[in-house]
Scaffold this motif. Structure first.
Motif, PDB file in Angstrom:
ATOM      1  N   ILE A 180       9.742 -13.082   0.114  1.00 44.78           N
ATOM      2  CA  ILE A 180       8.661 -12.204   0.551  1.00 44.78           C
ATOM      3  C   ILE A 180       8.524 -11.023  -0.407  1.00 44.78           C
ATOM      4  N   PHE A 181       9.658 -10.394  -0.740  1.00 42.92           N
ATOM      5  CA  PHE A 181       9.631  -9.243  -1.648  1.00 42.92           C
ATOM      6  C   PHE A 181       9.234  -9.666  -3.065  1.00 42.92           C
ATOM      7  N   HIS A 182       9.642 -10.860  -3.445  1.00 45.68           N
ATOM      8  CA  HIS A 182       9.250 -11.389  -4.761  1.00 45.68           C
ATOM      9  C   HIS A 182       7.728 -11.510  -4.839  1.00 45.68           C
ATOM     10  N   SER A 183       7.127 -12.019  -3.773  1.00 40.55           N
ATOM     11  CA  SER A 183       5.671 -12.181  -3.729  1.00 40.55           C
ATOM     12  C   SER A 183       4.964 -10.836  -3.810  1.00 40.55           C
ATOM     13  N   ILE A 184       5.462  -9.850  -3.057  1.00 39.44           N
ATOM     14  CA  ILE A 184       4.865  -8.502  -3.065  1.00 39.44           C
ATOM     15  C   ILE A 184       4.951  -7.901  -4.465  1.00 39.44           C
ATOM     16  N   MET A 185       6.134  -7.990  -5.068  1.00 39.98           N
ATOM     17  CA  MET A 185       6.352  -7.383  -6.384  1.00 39.98           C
ATOM     18  C   MET A 185       5.535  -8.082  -7.465  1.00 39.98           C
ATOM     19  N   LYS A 186       5.396  -9.395  -7.317  1.00 46.27           N
ATOM     20  CA  LYS A 186       4.602 -10.150  -8.296  1.00 46.27           C
ATOM     21  C   LYS A 186       3.156  -9.667  -8.299  1.00 46.27           C
ATOM     22  N   ASN A 187       2.588  -9.480  -7.102  1.00 45.44           N
ATOM     23  CA  ASN A 187       1.203  -8.999  -7.005  1.00 45.44           C
ATOM     24  C   ASN A 187       1.071  -7.595  -7.587  1.00 45.44           C
ATOM     25  N   LEU A 188       2.032  -6.727  -7.287  1.00 36.65           N
ATOM     26  CA  LEU A 188       1.981  -5.366  -7.804  1.00 36.65           C
ATOM     27  C   LEU A 188       2.092  -5.333  -9.330  1.00 36.65           C
ATOM     28  N   CYS A 189       3.028  -6.110  -9.862  1.00 34.16           N
ATOM     29  CA  CYS A 189       3.222  -6.137 -11.328  1.00 34.16           C
ATOM     30  C   CYS A 189       2.007  -6.724 -12.036  1.00 34.16           C
ATOM     31  N   THR A 190       1.403  -7.741 -11.443  1.00 34.45           N
ATOM     32  CA  THR A 190       0.208  -8.350 -12.036  1.00 34.45           C
ATOM     33  C   THR A 190      -0.918  -7.332 -12.125  1.00 34.45           C
ATOM     34  N   HIS A 225       0.808  -1.224   0.000  1.00 38.11           N
ATOM     35  CA  HIS A 225       0.000   0.000   0.000  1.00 38.11           C
ATOM     36  C   HIS A 225       0.843   1.277   0.000  1.00 38.11           C
ATOM     37  N   GLY A 226       2.129   1.137  -0.382  1.00 37.25           N
ATOM     38  CA  GLY A 226       2.939   2.300  -0.720  1.00 37.25           C
ATOM     39  C   GLY A 226       3.643   3.029   0.392  1.00 37.25           C
ATOM     40  N   ASP A 227       3.551   2.548   1.630  1.00 38.78           N
ATOM     41  CA  ASP A 227       4.247   3.243   2.726  1.00 38.78           C
ATOM     42  C   ASP A 227       5.586   2.546   2.989  1.00 38.78           C
ATOM     43  N   LEU A 228       6.564   2.834   2.125  1.00 35.58           N
ATOM     44  CA  LEU A 228       7.858   2.170   2.226  1.00 35.58           C
ATOM     45  C   LEU A 228       8.678   2.673   3.406  1.00 35.58           C
ATOM     46  N   VAL A 229       8.389   3.903   3.857  1.00 35.17           N
ATOM     47  CA  VAL A 229       9.099   4.446   5.027  1.00 35.17           C
ATOM     48  C   VAL A 229       8.800   3.591   6.255  1.00 35.17           C
ATOM     49  N   LYS A 230       7.509   3.274   6.438  1.00 34.82           N
ATOM     50  CA  LYS A 230       7.117   2.437   7.578  1.00 34.82           C
ATOM     51  C   LYS A 230       7.670   1.030   7.417  1.00 34.82           C
ATOM     52  N   ALA A 231       7.686   0.536   6.179  1.00 32.75           N
ATOM     53  CA  ALA A 231       8.237  -0.801   5.930  1.00 32.75           C
ATOM     54  C   ALA A 231       9.708  -0.857   6.338  1.00 32.75           C
ATOM     55  N   LYS A 232      10.463   0.210   5.997  1.00 33.19           N
ATOM     56  CA  LYS A 232      11.883   0.282   6.372  1.00 33.19           C
ATOM     57  C   LYS A 232      12.044   0.292   7.887  1.00 33.19           C
ATOM     58  N   GLU A 233      11.169   1.043   8.576  1.00 29.02           N
ATOM     59  CA  GLU A 233      11.225   1.103  10.041  1.00 29.02           C
ATOM     60  C   GLU A 233      11.051  -0.286  10.656  1.00 29.02           C
ATOM     61  N   LEU A 234      10.103  -1.031  10.107  1.00 27.52           N
ATOM     62  CA  LEU A 234       9.820  -2.367  10.645  1.00 27.52           C
ATOM     63  C   LEU A 234      10.980  -3.327  10.386  1.00 27.52           C
ATOM     64  N   VAL A 235      11.615  -3.207   9.219  1.00 28.70           N
ATOM     65  CA  VAL A 235      12.787  -4.039   8.921  1.00 28.70           C
ATOM     66  C   VAL A 235      13.906  -3.729   9.917  1.00 28.70           C
ATOM     67  N   LEU A 294      13.923  -0.393  -2.025  1.00 29.18           N
ATOM     68  CA  LEU A 294      13.883  -0.754  -0.607  1.00 29.18           C
ATOM     69  C   LEU A 294      14.816  -1.929  -0.328  1.00 29.18           C
ATOM     70  N   MET A 295      14.784  -2.935  -1.208  1.00 26.86           N
ATOM     71  CA  MET A 295      15.639  -4.110  -1.044  1.00 26.86           C
ATOM     72  C   MET A 295      17.115  -3.712  -1.014  1.00 26.86           C
ATOM     73  N   VAL A 296      17.486  -2.839  -1.946  1.00 25.25           N
ATOM     74  CA  VAL A 296      18.882  -2.392  -2.006  1.00 25.25           C
ATOM     75  C   VAL A 296      19.231  -1.605  -0.755  1.00 25.25           C
ATOM     76  N   HIS A 297      18.272  -0.778  -0.294  1.00 26.53           N
ATOM     77  CA  HIS A 297      18.488   0.060   0.893  1.00 26.53           C
ATOM     78  C   HIS A 297      18.777  -0.777   2.144  1.00 26.53           C
ATOM     79  N   ILE A 298      18.101  -1.929   2.261  1.00 27.68           N
ATOM     80  CA  ILE A 298      18.299  -2.756   3.457  1.00 27.68           C
ATOM     81  C   ILE A 298      19.411  -3.790   3.255  1.00 27.68           C
ATOM     82  N   GLY A 299      20.154  -3.617   2.156  1.00 26.53           N
ATOM     83  CA  GLY A 299      21.328  -4.473   1.936  1.00 26.53           C
ATOM     84  C   GLY A 299      21.039  -5.809   1.306  1.00 26.53           C
TER      85      GLY A 299
END
Length: 589
Positions: free
Chosen positions: A311-321, A286-296, A334-339
């Motif tokens: 997990i990220f593959h599943s999220i991206m698959k749904n979004l792309c579909t 739902h687009g709140d990547l700032v909060k997602a980063k906080e939780l990570v 986000l993935m790159v940001h968290i290493g």
């Protein structure tokens, strides 16, 4: 070590058994049982059975322990016919089967997934004596696991009639069975009946109900159970909160999900990785990547492993579909940001997403970024981008990429060829498509039913119907089994070249070929029957379609109405227009 000790004990018992025989003494049934059981335990089934059959010759009659040992071993070996034979011998010898005997048979049939035989043995057991609670609950669990909660309920009810005490475990098994099968009314009725047995529901019972309602999207009911749980003094555990939080995240109610998360922490329940994953997935979706980063970050601070790439593959698959490829691209950042290092499947998703929304320049750039990132594109990567080029009318770019793939030493797959063939036919380049098909066959690449469907359909679309029919007959002689999609193509092809009777014969032969006509099949038949003026035959076909359980869709009804109006059949067109209204479809412009 334990296995060695058991083997030693078996050897000692066998040595002692042999000494008895040599001294002329006849071992008793206990000695035979010990050795037979030892052989079975060591996996020496043949020797155990030989000793069992040799008992009678020595004048020693097997007892219930002997028979149970043999039956149990045969059931574990899934030799149920032999186990039943030994049971018959047991009864004929006047030895009465007990709980152990029948439990072995029930377990044996259950392990084979044969619920009918398991129930039959249970009923036979019930006629001889009352099964214990363990037997009943074990069989109930097996039945519920195999979607037979109705049969499990019969056993549950029989427990009360036999005077057996139904406990929390037996209630939980049947409640879970009802929940899994979506029988929510039966589930809540059973839950309410627990008071009759003076059983207080525990956390596990409440979790079953909350999960069932949450999965069905009935969060109002789920939260009523959650409230009732508190009222009865039962504290929610991590599973309870995990279920509720996941459901609210899935609904997009992230504020409520976070409220429950905070409540969970305040109650002293430690969130696990599943809870964090649900929240991260919810905020990413739902687009709140700032909060997602906080939780990570929070997960890492608690020494918990952050979400893995799946997990990220599943999220991206749904979004792309859903065509939300820009948001999916943000997940990559986000993935790159968290290493986390993205892999080939992640880039494939984004390339496919951009192709889906017709942004081919972005798809090409993503392909180049992937290479710059040090990742090597695979067959699937090329196939996705080639498919995007072809679907967006850039067939030459697709062919160039196909050639690049060959230059890099990648062997094209069936999927790669199918994409190119489909693109060439869509572009009307039939000669090139036929050459590419010949190349595919000659190169030894597997030709699947989808390939034939593409070629036959492509030939028909490009006015090469005769060639399509000739190819289909050649395939028939090669024993290629057609699917309904190919049959639909051929029916349309026969009608197109006015070989109407052959089209009708092919339609009539569908059941004999083990296929089922679908809405496309009926649509092709009806349109062409109306076209040739066989209006009554078309009406009869529509009625038979509805009787077969196949439902007309908006496209089919609009085609029928258009054809009828073209022929001036206003009344008949009106009849079909009423069907459009009844199904809340809309008429095409």
């Amino acid at each position: 070590m334990d296995c060695c000790c058991r083997a030693c004990r078996t050897d000692l018992a066998l040595a002692f058994f042999g000494r008895l025989l040599r001294t002329g003494l006849t071992p008793d049934v206990v000695a035979y049982n010990t050795v037979i059981h030892g052989f079975f335990r060591e996996g020496q089934v043949g020797k155990a059975c030989d000793m069992f059959h040799g008992m009678a010759q020595k004048g020693v009659m097997p007892n219930v322990v002997t028979y149970n040992s043999v039956i149990d071993a045969l059931c574990k070996a899934r030799a149920m016919d032999k186990a039943e034979t030994v049971l018959s011998q047991m009864v004929n010898d006047g030895v009465r089967p007990d709980n152990v005997t029948y439990n072995s048979l029930i377990h044996g049939y259950s392990s084979l997934g044969n619920w009918k035989e398991a129930v039959r043995v249970f009923k036979e057991m019930s006629r001889r004596f009352t099964p214990d609670v363990i037997t009943c609950t074990s069989l109930m669990a097996f039945l519920c696991k195999n979607g037979k909660s109705k049969e499990a309920a019969e056993i549950f009810d029989s427990m009360a009639m036999k005077g057996l005490k139904r406990d929390t475990v037996s209630y939980a098994i049947l409640l879970h069975g009802y929940a899994t099968e979506g029988c929510l009314v039966d589930m809540i009725n059973l839950f309410n009946s627990m008071a009759t047995d003076c059983i207080l529901p525990n956390c596990h019972i409440f979790n079953i109900l909350i999960n069932a309602y949450a999965k069905s999207g009935m969060m109002g009911e789920a939260m009523l159970i959650f409230k009732k749980m508190h009222e009865q003094g039962v504290s929610p555990d991590v599973v309870t909160y995990s279920t509720v939080i996941h459901a609210f995240c899935k609904m997009g109610s992230l504020d409520i999900a976070m409220d429950k998360f905070n409540q969970m922490v305040d109650m002293g329940v430690r969130p696990n990785a599943i809870v964090y994953h649900s929240l991260i997935q919810g905020f990413c979706t739902h687009g709140d990547l700032v909060k997602a980063k906080e939780l990570v970050t929070e997960m890492r601070n608690k020494a918990m492993r952050p979400p893995d790439i799946k997990i990220f593959h599943s999220i991206m698959k749904n979004l792309c579909t859903e065509g939300r490829v820009i948001e999916a691209r943000d997940i990559l950042d986000l993935m790159v940001h968290i290493g986390m290092r993205p892999d080939v499947p992640i880039f494939n998703l984004l390339i496919g997403g951009y192709c889906l929304v017709h942004k081919m320049e972005d798809a090409t750039k993503m392909f180049d970024d992937m290479v710059s990132y040090g990742l090597e594109p695979c067959n699937s990567t090329y196939g996705i981008l080639i498919n995007g080029y072809c679907k967006n009318g850039r067939i030459d770019d697709g062919l160039n990429l196909f050639k690049e793939m060959l230059r890099k030493g990648l062997k094209p797959t069936t999927f790669n060829y199918n994409v190119i063939l489909d693109g060439l036919f869509l572009a009307g380049r039939t000669v090139a498509a036929k050459e590419k098909f010949d190349e595919m066959v000659e190169s030894g690449v597997s030709v699947c039913i989808d390939t034939y469907s593409i070629v036959l359909g492509g030939l028909c679309r490009n006015n090469c119907t005769g060639e399509a029919i000739t190819l289909s007959k050649k395939l028939s002689t090669m024993n290629v089994k057609f699917n309904i999609a190919i049959v639909n193509i051929l029916i349309g092809a026969f009608f197109r070249v006015r070989r109407n009777q052959e089209a009708k014969d092919l339609f009539a032969a569908i059941p004999a070929n083990g296929l089922v006509a679908n809405v496309v099949t009926y649509s092709i038949m009806m349109i062409n029957l109306i076209k040739e003026g066989s209006l009554e035959e078309a009406d009869d076909l529509f009625l038979s379609m509805e009787k077969s359980g196949c439902t007309a869709d908006s496209c089919m009804l609009n085609h029928i109405i258009r054809r009828l109006l073209e022929r001036g059949e206003i009344v008949k067109a009106g009849n079909y227009m009423s069907k459009v209204d009844a199904k809340s479809y809309s008429l095409e412009a």
